[in-house]
Write a protein that holds these residues in place. Sequence first.
Motif, PDB file in Angstrom:
ATOM      1  N   CYS A   7      -4.252   2.699  -1.560  1.00  0.00           N
ATOM      2  CA  CYS A   7      -2.898   2.712  -2.132  1.00  0.00           C
ATOM      3  C   CYS A   7      -2.345   4.122  -2.269  1.00  0.00           C
ATOM      4  O   CYS A   7      -1.130   4.327  -2.161  1.00  0.00           O
ATOM      5  CB  CYS A   7      -2.870   1.988  -3.475  1.00  0.00           C
ATOM      6  SG  CYS A   7      -3.772   2.797  -4.798  1.00  0.00           S
ATOM      7  N   LYS A  42       0.692  -3.186   4.100  1.00  0.00           N
ATOM      8  CA  LYS A  42       0.295  -4.042   2.990  1.00  0.00           C
ATOM      9  C   LYS A  42      -1.094  -4.626   3.187  1.00  0.00           C
ATOM     10  O   LYS A  42      -1.617  -4.656   4.300  1.00  0.00           O
ATOM     11  CB  LYS A  42       1.291  -5.203   2.849  1.00  0.00           C
ATOM     12  CG  LYS A  42       2.724  -4.801   2.582  1.00  0.00           C
ATOM     13  CD  LYS A  42       3.618  -6.038   2.508  1.00  0.00           C
ATOM     14  CE  LYS A  42       5.065  -5.672   2.262  1.00  0.00           C
ATOM     15  NZ  LYS A  42       5.933  -6.890   2.199  1.00  0.00           N
ATOM     16  N   PHE A  60      -7.847  -1.730  -2.043  1.00  0.00           N
ATOM     17  CA  PHE A  60      -6.559  -1.275  -2.581  1.00  0.00           C
ATOM     18  C   PHE A  60      -6.699   0.092  -3.246  1.00  0.00           C
ATOM     19  O   PHE A  60      -5.865   0.984  -3.033  1.00  0.00           O
ATOM     20  CB  PHE A  60      -6.014  -2.292  -3.579  1.00  0.00           C
ATOM     21  CG  PHE A  60      -4.715  -1.872  -4.199  1.00  0.00           C
ATOM     22  CD1 PHE A  60      -3.530  -1.948  -3.476  1.00  0.00           C
ATOM     23  CD2 PHE A  60      -4.675  -1.373  -5.487  1.00  0.00           C
ATOM     24  CE1 PHE A  60      -2.325  -1.543  -4.039  1.00  0.00           C
ATOM     25  CE2 PHE A  60      -3.480  -0.972  -6.069  1.00  0.00           C
ATOM     26  CZ  PHE A  60      -2.302  -1.059  -5.340  1.00  0.00           C
ATOM     27  N   LEU A  73       0.831  -1.202   0.000  1.00  0.00           N
ATOM     28  CA  LEU A  73       0.000   0.000   0.000  1.00  0.00           C
ATOM     29  C   LEU A  73       0.868   1.255   0.000  1.00  0.00           C
ATOM     30  O   LEU A  73       0.940   1.976  -0.971  1.00  0.00           O
ATOM     31  CB  LEU A  73      -0.928  -0.006   1.227  1.00  0.00           C
ATOM     32  CG  LEU A  73      -2.053  -1.039   1.208  1.00  0.00           C
ATOM     33  CD1 LEU A  73      -2.780  -1.082   2.538  1.00  0.00           C
ATOM     34  CD2 LEU A  73      -3.028  -0.739   0.073  1.00  0.00           C
TER      35      LEU A  73
END
Length: 325
Positions: free
Chosen positions: A299, A274, A295, A167
């Motif tokens: 992210c 992550k 995500f 991430l």
Amino acid sequence: MDIRRLDLNLLLLFDQLHREQNLSAAARHLGMSQPMASASLRRLREFFDDQLFLSTGRGMRPTPFAMAIASSVSGVIERIKNEILTKPVFQPPASDRLFTICTSDIGALIFVPPILRRLSTEAPNTDLRCVSLPHHQLEAAMDQGRIDLAIGYFPDLVGEQIQTQALFEHDFTCLVRRDHPSITEALTLEQFLEAEHLVVNPEGRSQEIFERRLHELKLVRRVHLEIPHFMSVPQLIATTDMIATVPRSLGVWFGSNQLKMLSPPIDIPRFELKLHWHRQVEADPAVSWFRSAVFEELCNLDPTSAMSLATTGAGVSNLPTAQPC
């Protein structure tokens, strides 16, 4: 009749022949040669011990037995096509799925709000459960299907069945009370080592990075207080002369007119946050959609900016308290 003796592909010919009532037309539709279609029909007749289709001047007329089983054969083929051969498609607006994530209390503060916003927009009937597990239990819980995603810093999730996706990186800050008697606008190494320290254990896995760095530099400071959770940090720091070294996003969340953030007097490695999931859920369309949505939301997340907006004008006294998820 023993189903083990039946080539289920023959049912495709039976179904098509019942529709066409013409062997040549049925063979063309299935991409078979005429001899292969004739051989397959012969095998069907032998298995069912019935002629099934009789040649007439107007094509091939089904026998009473063929008429009796035709709808069932057609239904079986449709069910195989729709329920076995067609992968299910996840429809977010219609789903009432409960998604389960494992994250720390910091993760609940940083990650959950954007995830909830995404769910409310695209999958409003779905729900979210947040859990926190001891690190040695997490992989087993994922293997058992009890956790859809783990989000954060989990250095122990290294099993061959665990998949990961990065991430962003994160770093640390030091918190002291704003009217600290000896620490003002900068924190020296001498002040750092002389001060009493508050440490969050055992939940703060990122704390291990900081402790390891102190050990590498052969630096020793006095740990005056150890606590199990982060949410009591601001009240304790605001009313004592202790220092707490925490992930920067948490420092921003705790920022107020009673606390100040200072750069640590030593270089500390940044750590990577992550997504983690078990390989067995990769084929689950709901979890695949959820993982992609999470995500996309996280992210490019700037946790310090996000938390700054959340805490603008907030004092320690009116900070939100941790709620069970």
